[in-house]
Design a protein around this motif. Sequence first.
Motif, PDB file in Angstrom:
ATOM      1  N   VAL A 190       0.885  -1.167   0.000  1.00 18.13           N
ATOM      2  CA  VAL A 190       0.000   0.000   0.000  1.00 18.13           C
ATOM      3  C   VAL A 190       0.919   1.212   0.000  1.00 18.13           C
ATOM      4  O   VAL A 190       1.626   1.452   0.980  1.00 18.13           O
ATOM      5  N   ILE A 191       0.910   1.951  -1.097  1.00 20.98           N
ATOM      6  CA  ILE A 191       1.873   3.035  -1.305  1.00 20.98           C
ATOM      7  C   ILE A 191       1.118   4.333  -1.530  1.00 20.98           C
ATOM      8  O   ILE A 191       0.219   4.386  -2.375  1.00 20.98           O
ATOM      9  N   THR A 192       1.482   5.381  -0.792  1.00 20.74           N
ATOM     10  CA  THR A 192       0.803   6.651  -1.018  1.00 20.74           C
ATOM     11  C   THR A 192       1.208   7.200  -2.376  1.00 20.74           C
ATOM     12  O   THR A 192       2.275   6.877  -2.907  1.00 20.74           O
ATOM     13  N   GLU A 193       0.337   8.030  -2.918  1.00 19.23           N
ATOM     14  CA  GLU A 193       0.603   8.568  -4.255  1.00 19.23           C
ATOM     15  C   GLU A 193       1.870   9.411  -4.295  1.00 19.23           C
ATOM     16  O   GLU A 193       2.390   9.680  -5.376  1.00 19.23           O
ATOM     17  N   VAL A 216       8.403   2.558  -7.941  1.00 18.22           N
ATOM     18  CA  VAL A 216       9.441   2.075  -8.860  1.00 18.22           C
ATOM     19  C   VAL A 216      10.060   0.784  -8.328  1.00 18.22           C
ATOM     20  O   VAL A 216      10.239  -0.192  -9.068  1.00 18.22           O
ATOM     21  N   LEU A 217      10.405   0.766  -7.030  1.00 23.65           N
ATOM     22  CA  LEU A 217      11.006  -0.411  -6.417  1.00 23.65           C
ATOM     23  C   LEU A 217      10.089  -1.621  -6.549  1.00 23.65           C
ATOM     24  O   LEU A 217      10.513  -2.704  -6.973  1.00 23.65           O
ATOM     25  N   HIS A 218       8.836  -1.471  -6.192  1.00 28.02           N
ATOM     26  CA  HIS A 218       7.913  -2.603  -6.242  1.00 28.02           C
ATOM     27  C   HIS A 218       7.686  -3.087  -7.673  1.00 28.02           C
ATOM     28  O   HIS A 218       7.623  -4.299  -7.915  1.00 28.02           O
ATOM     29  N   ARG A 219       7.567  -2.181  -8.618  1.00 30.32           N
ATOM     30  CA  ARG A 219       7.425  -2.603 -10.024  1.00 30.32           C
ATOM     31  C   ARG A 219       8.641  -3.423 -10.458  1.00 30.32           C
ATOM     32  O   ARG A 219       8.502  -4.415 -11.183  1.00 30.32           O
ATOM     33  N   PHE A 233       5.718  -6.432  -8.809  1.00 25.89           N
ATOM     34  CA  PHE A 233       4.415  -6.016  -8.298  1.00 25.89           C
ATOM     35  C   PHE A 233       3.668  -5.281  -9.410  1.00 25.89           C
ATOM     36  O   PHE A 233       4.271  -4.541 -10.191  1.00 25.89           O
ATOM     37  N   THR A 234       2.377  -5.488  -9.468  1.00 26.63           N
ATOM     38  CA  THR A 234       1.540  -4.769 -10.423  1.00 26.63           C
ATOM     39  C   THR A 234       0.452  -4.023  -9.664  1.00 26.63           C
ATOM     40  O   THR A 234       0.060  -4.415  -8.550  1.00 26.63           O
ATOM     41  N   GLU A 235      -0.027  -2.970 -10.280  1.00 26.45           N
ATOM     42  CA  GLU A 235      -1.071  -2.186  -9.639  1.00 26.45           C
ATOM     43  C   GLU A 235      -2.367  -2.986  -9.582  1.00 26.45           C
ATOM     44  O   GLU A 235      -2.816  -3.536 -10.580  1.00 26.45           O
ATOM     45  N   ALA A 236      -2.953  -3.033  -8.404  1.00 27.77           N
ATOM     46  CA  ALA A 236      -4.201  -3.763  -8.191  1.00 27.77           C
ATOM     47  C   ALA A 236      -5.370  -2.821  -7.950  1.00 27.77           C
ATOM     48  O   ALA A 236      -6.521  -3.239  -7.985  1.00 27.77           O
ATOM     49  N   LEU A 267      -2.580   0.446  -4.489  1.00 31.09           N
ATOM     50  CA  LEU A 267      -2.416  -0.926  -4.020  1.00 31.09           C
ATOM     51  C   LEU A 267      -1.657  -1.702  -5.084  1.00 31.09           C
ATOM     52  O   LEU A 267      -2.028  -1.670  -6.264  1.00 31.09           O
ATOM     53  N   MET A 268      -0.605  -2.370  -4.677  1.00 27.58           N
ATOM     54  CA  MET A 268       0.169  -3.211  -5.590  1.00 27.58           C
ATOM     55  C   MET A 268       0.179  -4.623  -5.028  1.00 27.58           C
ATOM     56  O   MET A 268       0.055  -4.827  -3.826  1.00 27.58           O
ATOM     57  N   GLN A 269       0.322  -5.590  -5.922  1.00 31.02           N
ATOM     58  CA  GLN A 269       0.228  -6.999  -5.522  1.00 31.02           C
ATOM     59  C   GLN A 269       1.250  -7.812  -6.295  1.00 31.02           C
ATOM     60  O   GLN A 269       1.512  -7.554  -7.471  1.00 31.02           O
TER      61      GLN A 269
END
Length: 169
Positions: free
Chosen positions: A124-127, A134-137, A141-144, A162-164
């Motif tokens: 869960v990343i704030t805008e 960038v790190l999660h992508r 991780f993809t946007e959920a 939200l990313m998953q």
Amino acid sequence: MTTPEVTVRPATADDLEAVAAIYAHYVHHSTVTFDLVPPTVDDWRRKHGEVTARGLPFLIADQGSEVVGFAYLAPWRAKPAYRHTAEDTIYLAPTATGRGTGAALLEALLALADSSGIRQTIAVITEDGEGSLVLHRRFGFTEAGRLEAVGYKHERWIGTILMQRPLPG
């Protein structure tokens, strides 16, 4: 796991004062957390105990003898059917950003998540958390989904992304 000058290891009780200080910086000076008051060291002791009692990782990034970051997995939701889904949390000392420390922590966290029985990891990343996005992508991780204007901090409304990421298990 080691990157140049950074070692990732399990957190101990002795690390939690540094964890509290790192997190307090973001509470006071950013919108990447919606906390308005920093948790105390005792709060972090409780969190560390809860996380590790569930068999989930709570990690520290050391540079020399200094704690420069932390990461942990926590249950996504309390209902039992969510028991194989966890939310990741990663924070770095402001002087440690842009050096691969976040990547080292996330890589170790995901490896341990799989061995902890976790099958889905949520972020869960704030805008305002572009570096975290960038790190999660980078780690698959993809946007959920998005939640618009769900937090109010520093005199403005802020949304979350939200990313998953599924794990192989």
